[in-house]
Structure formats: C-alpha cells, structure tokens
Motif scaffolding. Structure first.
Motif, short mmCIF file in Angstrom:
data_model
loop_
_atom_site.label_atom_id
_atom_site.label_comp_id
_atom_site.label_asym_id
_atom_site.label_seq_id
_atom_site.Cartn_x
_atom_site.Cartn_y
_atom_site.Cartn_z
N VAL A 1 5.69 8.95 2.67
CA VAL A 1 4.32 9.43 2.21
C VAL A 1 3.75 10.27 3.46
O VAL A 1 4.07 9.88 4.71
N LYS A 2 2.80 11.27 3.24
CA LYS A 2 2.07 12.03 4.42
C LYS A 2 1.08 11.06 4.99
O LYS A 2 1.06 11.34 5.98
N ARG A 3 0.47 10.24 4.09
CA ARG A 3 -0.66 9.20 4.65
C ARG A 3 -0.48 7.77 4.35
O ARG A 3 -0.14 7.71 3.16
N GLU A 4 -0.40 7.11 5.35
CA GLU A 4 -0.25 5.50 5.11
C GLU A 4 -1.49 4.86 5.21
O GLU A 4 -2.53 5.22 5.89
N SER B 1 -3.22 5.89 8.45
CA SER B 1 -2.69 6.73 9.39
C SER B 1 -2.44 8.29 8.71
O SER B 1 -1.91 8.09 7.60
N VAL B 2 -2.77 9.37 9.22
CA VAL B 2 -2.45 10.57 8.82
C VAL B 2 -1.80 11.27 9.87
O VAL B 2 -1.18 10.67 10.92
N ASP B 3 -1.59 12.57 9.53
CA ASP B 3 -0.36 13.12 10.69
C ASP B 3 -0.90 13.14 12.24
O ASP B 3 0.00 12.81 12.80
N ARG B 4 -2.15 13.23 12.31
CA ARG B 4 -2.31 12.93 13.87
C ARG B 4 -2.92 11.68 14.20
O ARG B 4 -3.00 11.57 15.40
N GLY C 1 0.72 -1.29 -0.08
CA GLY C 1 0.16 -0.12 -0.23
C GLY C 1 0.93 1.22 -0.18
O GLY C 1 2.11 1.33 -0.81
N ASN C 2 0.45 2.27 0.63
CA ASN C 2 1.19 3.43 0.79
C ASN C 2 1.91 3.42 2.03
O ASN C 2 1.38 3.48 3.15
N LEU C 3 3.17 3.13 2.04
CA LEU C 3 4.16 2.78 3.06
C LEU C 3 5.03 3.73 3.47
O LEU C 3 5.81 4.38 2.45
N ASN C 4 5.46 4.01 4.75
CA ASN C 4 6.68 4.71 5.36
C ASN C 4 7.70 3.73 5.68
O ASN C 4 7.44 2.85 5.84
N GLN C 5 8.92 4.40 5.78
CA GLN C 5 10.00 3.76 6.29
C GLN C 5 9.51 2.78 7.68
O GLN C 5 8.53 3.49 8.41
N LEU C 6 10.16 1.94 8.07
CA LEU C 6 9.82 1.44 9.49
C LEU C 6 10.10 2.18 10.51
O LEU C 6 9.59 2.09 11.58
N PHE C 7 11.08 3.25 10.38
CA PHE C 7 11.26 3.97 11.50
C PHE C 7 10.48 5.49 11.38
O PHE C 7 10.46 6.29 12.35
N ASN C 8 9.55 5.23 10.36
CA ASN C 8 8.44 6.25 10.43
C ASN C 8 7.12 5.96 10.08
O ASN C 8 6.06 6.76 10.10
N SER C 9 6.92 4.50 10.47
CA SER C 9 5.70 4.15 9.92
C SER C 9 4.72 4.23 11.27
O SER C 9 5.23 3.64 12.46
N ALA C 10 3.34 3.87 11.26
CA ALA C 10 2.39 3.57 12.24
C ALA C 10 2.37 2.38 12.70
O ALA C 10 2.34 2.11 13.85
N TYR C 11 2.78 1.30 11.87
CA TYR C 11 2.79 0.08 12.19
C TYR C 11 3.69 -0.41 13.34
O TYR C 11 3.45 -1.06 14.25
N THR C 12 5.12 0.28 13.16
CA THR C 12 5.98 0.03 14.18
C THR C 12 5.96 1.07 15.44
O THR C 12 6.82 1.27 16.08
#
Length: 317
Positions: free
Chosen positions: A231-234, A281-284, A206-217
């Motif tokens: 990405v701004k929105r995961e 996930s979005v900014d807040r 999907g729309n993924l962030n790095q592991l050090f920036n991701s909501a999953y982690t």
C-alpha cells in the motif's frame, strides 16, 4: 496522438522506474516518551525519554538474493527515572532510585524476503549525574510550569554504559486481504546498564505493508527497492504483549561494579508489558502514538506503571 502497444508499454515501464527512483533512502525522526501523555497526573518511574535518530538504506540492488533491505541507524537518547514523584527529597520514602541514562548508539537492520528481520545495536553512554537526568527534568518542569524537582541528590552514581542488543522478528501469518497479521518478536540485551531477554507477539490490523517496507519496523525508506510496497499509505492499529526476563537494570540496582549508590533496590526478574498503538505513514512522513503498560519492575512498594510514546519521522533523498 496515437499510441501503439509498444509505446504504451514503454510509458508504463518508464513510469514504474520513475516511481522507484522516487523512494526515499534517508529518514530522521524524533521520539518522546512521557507518562503525562496519559493524563493521569502521575510522574513516576520511567517518567521521560527523548530520542533522535537518523536512518539510511543501503543500495538494495547490490544485496544478495533473499536479503530484501539493509539499513543503518545512528541515534542519541536520554531516559529519566523517578521514584513515586519527581519531588521525593526523603531517600527513606523513595520506592525507586532517581536515575538517568544518556547514550549514543548505532544499529544495523537486515530485512529478508521471507519477512524476517535481524537487528543488532550497540550503545555507549553514561548513567548517574553525567547523564544530565537531573538537569533535563528541572529544565522540563521549569519550561512547562510544573512543580519543583527534589531528590536527585540520591541518584545512582556515574558509570560508563556499554550495552549490546539483538532482536529477531518473523512474520507468522497474514490474511489474504493483507488486513490482519501476526508476527513474533524476540530480543536479548547484554551490558553494564541493561541485561535480559524477552519475547512477544505483534498483532497489526489495517492498511499494512510487508515488514520489510513498513513504518512499524522502521523500513519505510528504500534504495532501489526490490519489492513494491503493498500500500502507498499505511494506517494500522497494533498490539504487542511481551514477557521480559530482567537479569540486570542499573537504573534500579546501581553500578554493576560496586555498591556506591545511596538508594538502590533489587529488580523483579519477570516483567510483563503490553503495548497498544496506532501508526499512520505516507511517502515522506510517519506519525505513531502508543501506550505501554508494565507490571512491577522493582522489589519495593513501587506499583505497576504506564506511559505514552509519540514518534514522528521525515524521509528524504
């Protein structure tokens, strides 16, 4: 008004620095586990879990090279376990003990630039009647008009719980378009309630962030970020098959120090789990829903089981 090349560059740099200053370094969240989320009408085994947490990101500008982010977490949680039903008053028919686990814990996470993560946590709490499992389930059933609860008189006995845990996560590969990735996850537990280890593979798309920036982690927070998010929105789907080696589980076997619980069983030494979920996930804000399937955990007539898990989080300055 005319803008020179220098003034435009200045504006862009200012906006960039302003954007970084808007990152949120704190997060509060709530997680709820329950088998009723799957709509199967069952109320067995790991039947309910409630967790609250607070996370804070350390100042990343002060971290050593190679260390992208460091976060701290405080959490409180309660887990409830049933036999085949929350109404099982006959101990001879119970295929798993009634059990509760209540704790407060602390966690530290180290996120590295190569997208590896080291997590260390400690929990202190209690099992048995002091865990308020019986009171919590009775309140839950009364509030939502469920059936009467019976059988907690045979729950495992009180025991001080001290549990340590460590986890290692490492990105294995990610496609050029950042839409698909595969990571390794491994963990080890040692304590008076849970002891064992496990390893699995995490697949995300999907729309993924790095592991050090991701909501999953749990890394969507930041404090003077070193590296911009992809990405701004995961929004992504994830799947995690995992093999678990269970050395000890007090919610099944009772106290590690004595044999005073009225109903106990031996645990299965090998348990396979499969987790499927979706995360937005979005900014807040973060919202996550997952489904967990597990093979048999108890050496009894107990069956395999599954439950749903819902998480919401809010980030702030």
């Amino acid at each position: 008004m005319k803008y020179t090349g220098y003034s435009i560059l200045f504006i862009l740099l200012f906006c960039s620095s302003f954007a970084y200053s808007q990152s949120f370094k704190n997060e509060v969240g709530f997680k709820s586990d329950n088998d009723s989320y799957l709509g199967q009408g069952s109320d067995r085994y790991y039947t309910n879990g409630l967790f609250l947490y607070f996370r804070h990101a350390a100042d990343q500008s002060k971290l050593k090279a190679g260390l992208e982010k460091k976060t701290y977490e405080i959490s409180v949680g309660q887990m409830m376990f049933n036999p085949y039903s929350g109404y099982a008053p006959d101990p001879a028919a119970q295929d798993r003990p009634f059990a509760g686990y209540l704790y407060i814990g602390g966690t530290m996470n180290w996120f590295y630039s190569d997208e590896s993560i080291i997590t260390a946590s400690a929990q202190i709490g209690t099992t048995g009647k002091n865990s308020l499992g019986e009171a919590g389930q009775k309140l839950l059933h009364k509030t939502f008009g469920f059936y009467d609860v019976g059988g907690w008189d045979y729950q495992i006995k009180n025991e001080l719980a001290i549990n340590l845990s460590a986890q290692y996560t490492k990105l294995l590969t990610r496609t050029a378009g950042n839409a698909v990735e595969l990571s390794f996850e491994g963990y080890a537990n040692l304590g008076t309630t849970f002891s064992g280890a496990g390893a699995g593979l995490l697949f995300r798309t999907g729309n993924l962030n790095q592991l050090f920036n991701s909501a999953y982690t749990h890394a969507a927070i930041g404090n003077n970020a070193k590296t911009k998010s992809l990405v701004k929105r995961e929004m992504f789907f994830y799947a995690k098959p995992q093999l678990n080696v269970v050395a000890y589980d007090a919610t099944i076997e009772g106290s590690i120090f004595n044999n005073n619980s009225p109903v106990t069983f031996s645990q299965k030494p090998i348990v396979f789990a499969q987790q499927l979920g979706i995360d937005y996930s979005v900014d807040r804000f973060t919202a996550d829903f997952g489904v967990i399937f597990k093979t048999k955990e108890v050496k009894s007539i107990a069956r395999a089981h599954q439950w749903g898990s819902a998480t919401v989080a809010y980030r702030f300055k």
